[in-house]
Design a protein around this motif. Structure first.
Motif, mmCIF file in Angstrom:
data_model
loop_
_atom_site.group_PDB
_atom_site.id
_atom_site.type_symbol
_atom_site.label_atom_id
_atom_site.label_comp_id
_atom_site.label_asym_id
_atom_site.label_seq_id
_atom_site.Cartn_x
_atom_site.Cartn_y
_atom_site.Cartn_z
ATOM 1 N N LEU A 47 0.772 -1.232 0.161
ATOM 2 C CA LEU A 47 -0.017 0.001 0.066
ATOM 3 C C LEU A 47 0.930 1.171 -0.044
ATOM 4 C CD1 LEU A 47 -2.559 -1.191 2.431
ATOM 5 C CD2 LEU A 47 -3.237 -0.401 0.211
ATOM 6 N N GLU A 49 2.586 2.235 -2.222
ATOM 7 C CA GLU A 49 2.604 2.884 -3.516
ATOM 8 C C GLU A 49 1.092 3.684 -3.592
ATOM 9 O OE1 GLU A 49 3.328 -0.611 -5.748
ATOM 10 O OE2 GLU A 49 5.172 -0.428 -4.731
ATOM 11 N N GLN A 50 0.260 3.307 -2.653
ATOM 12 C CA GLN A 50 -1.141 4.168 -2.979
ATOM 13 C C GLN A 50 -1.013 5.144 -1.890
ATOM 14 O OE1 GLN A 50 -4.178 1.177 -2.446
ATOM 15 N NE2 GLN A 50 -2.756 -0.202 -3.538
ATOM 16 N N SER A 53 -3.568 8.291 -1.286
ATOM 17 C CA SER A 53 -4.415 8.375 -2.470
ATOM 18 C C SER A 53 -5.727 8.060 -1.983
ATOM 19 C CB SER A 53 -4.061 7.085 -3.409
ATOM 20 O OG SER A 53 -4.308 5.867 -2.677
#
Ligand code: UTP
Length: 407
Positions: A47, A49-50, A53
């Protein structure tokens, strides 16, 4: 899980370094490491990477029940709340699994003394507050205490030594929350020992799921508890199992109640209660746009004016539904102790990586409705996050004195 299985699992998540010291470990240490790998949720790391977001839906105001309305119905609400307590329908859940890193003490936060001329422990203040209601209603309220692997033993030993500050131990039940791995900024899991990954408690949002997993929920059901008042360890002034709050939530037929305080300033750093896509929600201070900050209601009052203080009342039936839903995961920067390349334990003085948490405030958005219930700030909100400055030992001491508590 054997070595090969562990290696394959770690490879999938690019964390093979966790086994770097495996060959030099004792058989017992090897087993502990393999067990830890088997019970770790590595998916959370992806997560990163997110990060940032998580997006909000459409925000609109949610009116709070304010002090004047509460005062006008106080007698009625109190009666309903007292009856629920007398009938054993109310339990309290103390969230004490956090690390209290900002306070900078090695011990559980509740063991911290905020006394000036004598010892006054945070746990002591919390339990005294709850005892006020026990004495008032003549009924014991089951107190569930959530700890983590990191502080469970210390917490239990301390409270036993102090005779639970006068609370009947047969009404105290401990349960342990889960841990999640802690990583550096590139998502690489830190090692805390050669046989142990660095882990952190997985946030305060998993408390009900942990109660279920630890079998504590069975006790809740056996005792016929229908409402759980969940609260943070660090607000030493809050009223717990407050009959008026319980009565108001029941009378308004809400599944959840949230104690809120009027914001001290439009840009105060508290989460604000609102509706998001028509459901109750909390918008964090950093998500509050200028437009929302300046919006007014039909009375000309600020429309987003009530901050949550982490004191919620949940109907158990509603929690059973909430727990089936998926909670968002928050990625939080923290100071994480780790082994350097020479195998030496380093305790960083600044944040050096991420931990992964679910938050109790996200449970509000999963509930069908919620009653924001105003409390007087100077009487119920003295959070201790830091040693000095805002939300600190110092500010809490001043508020406690203002409320006639001897320190
Ligand atoms: P905080 O968000 O203030 O976190 O917790 P913390 O870990 O205590 O302190 P810092 O951020 O490291 O300084 C709010 C409440 O949620 C509990 C805490 O014990 C406190 O009552 N909590 C937090 C848990 O029970 N488990 C967690 O994993 C995190």
């Amino acid at each position: 899980m054997n070595y090969e299985e562990a290696y394959q699992l770690l490879k999938k998540y690019r964390q093979e370094h966790v086994l770097n010291y495996y060959q030099e470990l004792s058989a017992q240490e090897q087993k502990m490491l393999l067990d830890q790998i088997a019970s770790t949720d590595f998916d959370v790391i992806q997560l990163i990477e997110q990060k940032n977001s998580i997006s909000k839906g459409v925000i609109s105001p949610l009116a709070a029940m304010q002090l004047d309305e509460i005062e006008a119905h106080k007698k009625e609400f109190r009666q309903i709340g007292v009856k629920a307590i007398e009938n054993g329908k109310v339990g309290a859940v103390l969230l004490a699994g956090g690390m209290g890193t900002r306070l900078g003490s090695d011990q559980p936060k509740g063991m911290y003394s905020i006394g000036i001329t004598k010892e006054v422990y945070i746990f002591e203040r919390i339990i005294r507050n709850l005892l006020d209601v026990v004495e008032d209603t003549g009924s014991w309220i089951h107190l569930f205490i959530m700890t983590s692997d990191k502080n469970d033993q210390m917490t239990q030993t301390f409270l036993k030594e102090k005779n639970y500050f006068g609370y009947d131990p047969s009404y105290v039940t401990f349960f342990i929350q889960e841990m999640s791995p802690a990583t550096n900024y590139n998502g690489r899991i830190y090692m805390e020992e050669k046989w142990k990954m660095s882990t952190s408690p997985n946030g305060n949002g998993g408390w009900f799921a942990s109660m279920e997993r630890c079998g504590v929920l069975k006790l809740v059901e056996q005792e016929g508890i229908e409402w759980l008042n969940v609260f943070a360890v660090d607000n030493v002034l809050q009223r717990i199992a407050d009959p008026v709050f319980i009565g108001a939530t029941i009378a308004r037929q809400c599944a959840v109640g949230a104690k809120v305080v009027k914001k001290a300033a439009p840009d105060e750093k508290v989460g604000v209660i609102c509706l998001e896509d028509g459901r109750p929600s909390i918008v964090e201070y950093y998500e509050l746009t200028k437009e929302l900050m300046e919006a007014v209601d039909e009375k000309g009052e600020p429309a987003y004016n009530f901050g949550v203080i982490l004191n919620y009342l949940f109907r158990v039936e509603e929690l059973m539904q909430i727990v089936k839903k998926c909670m968002p995961l928050h990625i939080v920067e923290k100071k994480i102790p780790f082994l350097d390349q020479n195998g030496v334990l380093i305790r960083p003085i600044r944040p050096n990586g991420y931990k992964f948490e679910t938050l109790v405030l996200d449970m509000i958005h999963l509930a069908k409705n919620c009653l924001p219930f105003e409390v007087v700030r100077n009487k119920e909100f003295a959070p201790i996050k830091n040693r000095t400055g805002i939300d600190s030992v110092e500010s809490a001491q001043a508020l406690l004195k203002e409320n006639g508590i001897e320190l």
